[in-house]
Design a protein around this motif. Structure first.
Motif, short mmCIF file in Angstrom:
data_model
loop_
_atom_site.label_atom_id
_atom_site.label_comp_id
_atom_site.label_asym_id
_atom_site.label_seq_id
_atom_site.Cartn_x
_atom_site.Cartn_y
_atom_site.Cartn_z
N VAL A 140 0.85 -1.26 0.12
CA VAL A 140 -0.01 0.04 0.11
C VAL A 140 1.01 1.17 -0.12
N GLY A 141 0.50 2.27 -0.71
CA GLY A 141 1.26 3.43 -0.98
C GLY A 141 0.64 4.60 -0.27
N LEU A 142 1.14 5.55 0.23
CA LEU A 142 0.67 6.71 0.94
C LEU A 142 1.27 7.74 0.15
N GLU A 143 0.46 8.71 -0.52
CA GLU A 143 0.81 9.79 -1.20
C GLU A 143 0.29 11.22 -0.55
N SER A 144 1.44 11.83 -0.04
CA SER A 144 0.75 13.05 0.58
C SER A 144 0.63 14.16 -0.33
N PHE A 145 -0.43 15.10 -0.23
CA PHE A 145 -0.62 16.05 -1.08
C PHE A 145 0.39 17.31 -0.57
N ILE A 146 1.00 17.33 0.55
CA ILE A 146 1.63 18.48 0.68
C ILE A 146 2.87 18.89 0.13
N GLY A 147 2.97 19.75 -0.67
CA GLY A 147 4.25 20.16 -1.30
C GLY A 147 3.98 19.58 -2.84
N SER A 148 2.72 19.12 -3.07
CA SER A 148 2.52 18.59 -4.45
C SER A 148 1.60 19.58 -5.09
N GLU A 149 1.35 19.59 -6.51
CA GLU A 149 0.51 20.25 -6.94
C GLU A 149 -0.92 19.97 -6.81
N ARG A 150 -0.92 18.80 -6.08
CA ARG A 150 -2.41 18.37 -5.96
C ARG A 150 -3.03 19.40 -4.62
N GLU A 151 -2.17 19.85 -3.77
CA GLU A 151 -2.62 20.41 -2.73
C GLU A 151 -3.70 21.30 -3.00
N THR A 152 -3.55 22.23 -4.07
CA THR A 152 -4.27 23.13 -4.41
C THR A 152 -5.56 22.95 -5.28
N ASN A 153 -5.46 21.57 -5.57
CA ASN A 153 -6.57 21.17 -6.78
C ASN A 153 -8.16 21.05 -5.92
N PRO A 154 -9.00 21.84 -6.32
CA PRO A 154 -10.15 21.93 -5.56
C PRO A 154 -10.75 20.26 -5.43
N LEU A 155 -10.59 19.62 -6.42
CA LEU A 155 -11.35 18.11 -6.26
C LEU A 155 -10.79 17.44 -5.13
N TYR A 156 -9.39 17.82 -4.60
CA TYR A 156 -8.75 16.97 -3.25
C TYR A 156 -9.01 18.04 -2.16
N LYS A 157 -9.93 19.20 -2.11
CA LYS A 157 -9.66 19.80 -0.97
C LYS A 157 -10.04 19.23 0.40
N ASP A 158 -10.97 17.99 0.12
CA ASP A 158 -11.29 17.46 1.30
C ASP A 158 -10.25 16.45 2.28
#
Lengths: 296, 258
Positions: B197-215
Motif C-alpha cells: 500500500v502506498g501513501l501519497e501526501s498532497f503536501i508540497g505537491s500540485e494536488r494540494e491546491t486542486n479543488p477536487l482534493y480539498k477534503d
C-alpha cells in the motif's frame, strides 16, 4: 489448454469460442468459454517432449499458469520437480486440491519432489549443520558461492530416474526465477543454471521444463528483463500474461499471448495468438478479445 | 494498536526512535462499543462476535495499563548494534542481520512457530518495522543511485517472509520509497511482499491546491493485495482511494470525484 495447435484454426460460433487441440480440452482446471469441454483428458505422453516453456507475467500475477502446469503434469503421471521459491507448500497444495490434485499424496508416493524455497532458506540460515553433509540447494544465498550448482544438483538428483521408477517423463517447474535475482544471484548464474537443467532434463531425459519469470509493468528491472528475454530466445513456447491496458475489469482479468516457436533454426515466423482470460475459484476461462460473457 | 487491544504480542523495531516512543504515540481506544475481530478470537478464545476492528482516538496516547496487559518486544538498532556489532548473515547488512536474528529468536522462544506446543495458548505476534531501507538501518539504497549492496533489503524480506510463513505472525513495514532511486529494487520488494500500500501526501505537491482534493490529505494506492491459497487474483473493484487525517480520525474514502 496448454498449447494451441497450429493446424487447427479457431472457429467462432455465435459469439462463443472453440479452440481445437489434438488432445481434447480438459474438463476442470482450464476451459475454453462457450463450448463445454469434452471429457477427454490430456495425455502428456502424446505431447511433445524435451520442450522448454517460458511463462512471463507483466503487471499481473501469472502464477495461475504455474498451478495449471503443476496439476496437469501430476495428473498425467509425470515425475515433477517443483522449485517453489515464493510461496509455501500449503499454498500450492490448497490450490492444487481445487484443481483436483493432492500434492501431499503426490509427494508421498514419490511422484513430486518439492523444494520449498522459503523453508530451505530458513534451514540454511538458522538450522543446524546438514547431517548428510550435502549442501543446501540454496547454498548461494549464504554468499559462500556465487553459482547455482547446488540447486542444479538438487534438480538433477530429483529427476534422474531411480531403478523402480515408473513415471512418464520428468518435468522441472520453477516459480519464480526472478526471486533468485533478488537473493543475489547474477543473471548469468541464473541463465547458466537453466542451461544445465535443459541439458539434463530436456536433452538427456527427454523431459519438459516450465519456468516463470515475473516482471512488473514499468519494467525497470534490467537484470530481470535480461533473464526473461534471453530465455525467450530459446523457448519452444512462451505464455505471456499481462493486465489489461485499459485498467481493471471484473470479467476480464488479463490477456495472454501465446508464442509458439515453430522452429528454432529457421526464420519461420512464430505463431502468435492472443486471448483474454478470467480466473475463477477452480478454473480459468479463455476467450477471444472482446468476446467475454460480460460483453455479449 | 489493534494488537494491544486484541491481546496479541508485539514486536516493534526501529532505527530512528526508541520503540517505547512509538508505542506511546499510538492510539487511545474510544467509545463503549467494543467490536471484536472474530478471526483473532478463533485462535485466542472461542466467543461469538460481530464486526471487525476497533475505533481509536488518535489525538490521545494509549493508557499504560492497556500496554502492560500484553507482552511486547522491542528492537532499537543503536542499542542492538552496540551489543552485536559484527553479526553477519549471508553478506547482508548488519542491521538487517541483527533484526532477523532477533525476530527469529522471539518466534522460537515464544513458540509462535509451533515449538513448545504445550507451553501456552496460541497467540499471534504482530511485528512492526519502521522505515526499512533508510539510511538509519545502514542501507544506502535511499541515498545512492548505485548502492553498494542492492540485495540486502530483498534478502532480508525473503528471510522475513519465510519466518512469517512458518509462524503465527504478521508484519507491517514502512519503507521510504520516495527516497529509493533504484526502481528495480522497489519492483523486487513488491514481488516479495503480500500486500503493498502506498501513501501519497498532497503536501508540497500540485494536488494540494486542486479543488477536487480539498477534503483530503493524500491518496492511498493499493499496489498489491494478498493472493494466498487461491487461484483468484486481484479483484477489488476500485483503486481510487484518498485519505483524510483529522484530529481524532484517519479516514480512507473512495475517490468518487476523480
Amino acid at each position: 489448454m496448454t498449447e494451441v495447435s497450429s493446424t487447427r484454426s479457431v472457429k467462432a460460433r455465435c459469439g462463443s469460442f472453440l479452440v481445437g487441440t489434438e488432445r481434447g480440452v480438459q474438463r476442470e482446471g482450464f476451459q475454453v468459454a462457450g463450448r463445454s469441454s469434452t471429457a477427454g483428458s490430456m495425455s502428456a505422453a502424446a505431447s511433445p517432449q524435451g520442450k522448454f516453456t517460458l511463462l512471463r507475467d507483466t503487471g499481473t500475477d501469472g502464477s495461475f499458469l504455474v498451478h495449471h502446469f503443476l496439476s496437469f503434469y501430476l495428473r498425467a503421471g509425470c515425475k515433477v520437480c517443483f522449485v517453489a521459491l515464493l510461496q509455501s507448500f500449503s499454498h500450492y497444495n490448497i490450490v492444487a486440491q481445487k484443481l483436483g490434485v493432492s500434492l501431499t499424496a503426490a509427494r508421498e508416493r514419490g511422484q513430486l519432489v518439492f523444494l520449498e524455497g522459503l523453508k530451505s532458506c530458513l534451514d540454511l540460515l538458522f538450522g543446524e549443520e546438514e547431517p548428510s553433509g550435502e549442501p543446501s540447494p540454496l547454498q548461494f544465498i549464504s554468499g559462500s558461492t556465487s553459482n547455482l550448482k547446488a540447486l542444479f544438483d538438487f534438480v538433477r538428483t530429483s529427476l534422474t530416474p531411480a531403478d523402480s521408477a515408473s513415471w512418464k517423463g520428468p518435468v522441472l517447474l520453477v516459480d519464480d526465477l526472478s526471486v533468485l535475482l533478488s537473493l543475489g544471484a547474477a543473471p548469468v548464474a541464473v541463465l547458466d543454471f537453466i542451461h544445465y537443467c535443459r541439458v539434463v532434463v530436456c536433452s538427456q531425459l527427454q523431459g519438459n521444463i516450465v519456468v516463470l519469470v515475473h516482471g512488473s509493468e514499468d519494467a525497470e528491472d534490467e537484470e530481470n528483463d535480461l533473464v526473461g528475454n534471453s530465455l525467450g530466445h530459446h523457448s519452444d513456447l512462451i505464455l505471456w500474461v499481462e493486465g489489461l491496458a485499459t485498467g481493471f475489469c471484473k470479467d476480464v482479468h488479463g490477456e495472454i499471448k501465446i508464442i509458439k516457436r515453430l522452429s528454432l533454426e529457421s526464420t519461420e515466423q512464430d505463431l502468435v495468438q492472443v486471448y483474454q482470460y478470467k480466473i475463477q475459484e477452480r478454473n480459468v476461462t479463455f476467450f477471444a478479445r472482446g468476446l467475454s460473457a460480460a460483453v455479449l | 494498536a489493534e494488537g494491544v487491544v486484541c491481546g496479541h504480542d508485539l514486536f516493534v523495531a526501529s532505527a530512528m526512535e526508541p520503540p517505547d516512543n512509538i508505542l506511546k504515540v499510538k492510539t487511545h481506544r474510544r467509545g463503549k462499543d467494543i467490536l471484536i475481530d472474530h478471526n483473532y478470537l478463533e485462535i485466542a478464545s472461542p466467543t461469538t462476535s460481530t464486526k471487525f476492528g476497533h475505533y481509536y482516538d488518535i489525538s490521545k496516547t494509549m493508557s499504560p495499563e492497556l500496554l502492560q496487559s500484553i507482552k511486547w518486544h522491542s528492537f532499537y538498532l543503536p542499542e542492538e548494534l552496540s551489543l552485536e556489532p559484527k553479526l553477519k548473515m549471508c553478506n547482508m547488512n548488519c542491521g538487517y542481520a541483527n533484526l532477523l536474528h532477533s525476530i527469529q529468536r522471539v518466534i522460537y522462544q515464544e513458540g509462535f512457530d509451533g515449538s513448545h506446543p504445550q507451553k501456552k495458548q496460541k497467540n499471534i505476534l504482530r511485528i512492526g518495522i519502521q522505515s526499512l531501507g533508510s539510511l538509519l538501518w545502514g542501507d544506502d539504497i535511499c541515498s545512492s543511485d548505485t548502492p553498494e549492496d542492492i540485495h540486502s533489503l530483498t534478502k532480508f524480506l525473503y528471510v522475513l517472509r519465510g519466518l512469517l510463513r512458518k509462524s503465527l505472525s504478521a508484519c507491517i513495514i514502512t519503507v521510504p520509497s520516495h527516497l529509493i532511486q533504484n526502481k528495480a529494487i522497489m519492483e523486487r520488494v513488491t514481488n516479495l511482499s503480500d500486500m503493498v500500500v502506498g501513501l501519497e501526501s498532497f503536501i508540497g505537491s500540485e494536488r494540494e491546491t486542486n479543488p477536487l482534493y480539498k477534503d483530503y490529505h493524500g491518496l492511498l494506492h493499493v499496489h498489491q493485495i494478498p493472493r494466498l491459497n487461491s487461484l483468484i487474483c486481484d479483484v477489488s473493484d476500485t483503486k481510487d482511494l484518498a485519505f483524510r487525517l483529522k484530529r481524532k480520525q484517519f479516514t480512507i474514502e473512495r475517490d468518487f470525484n476523480v
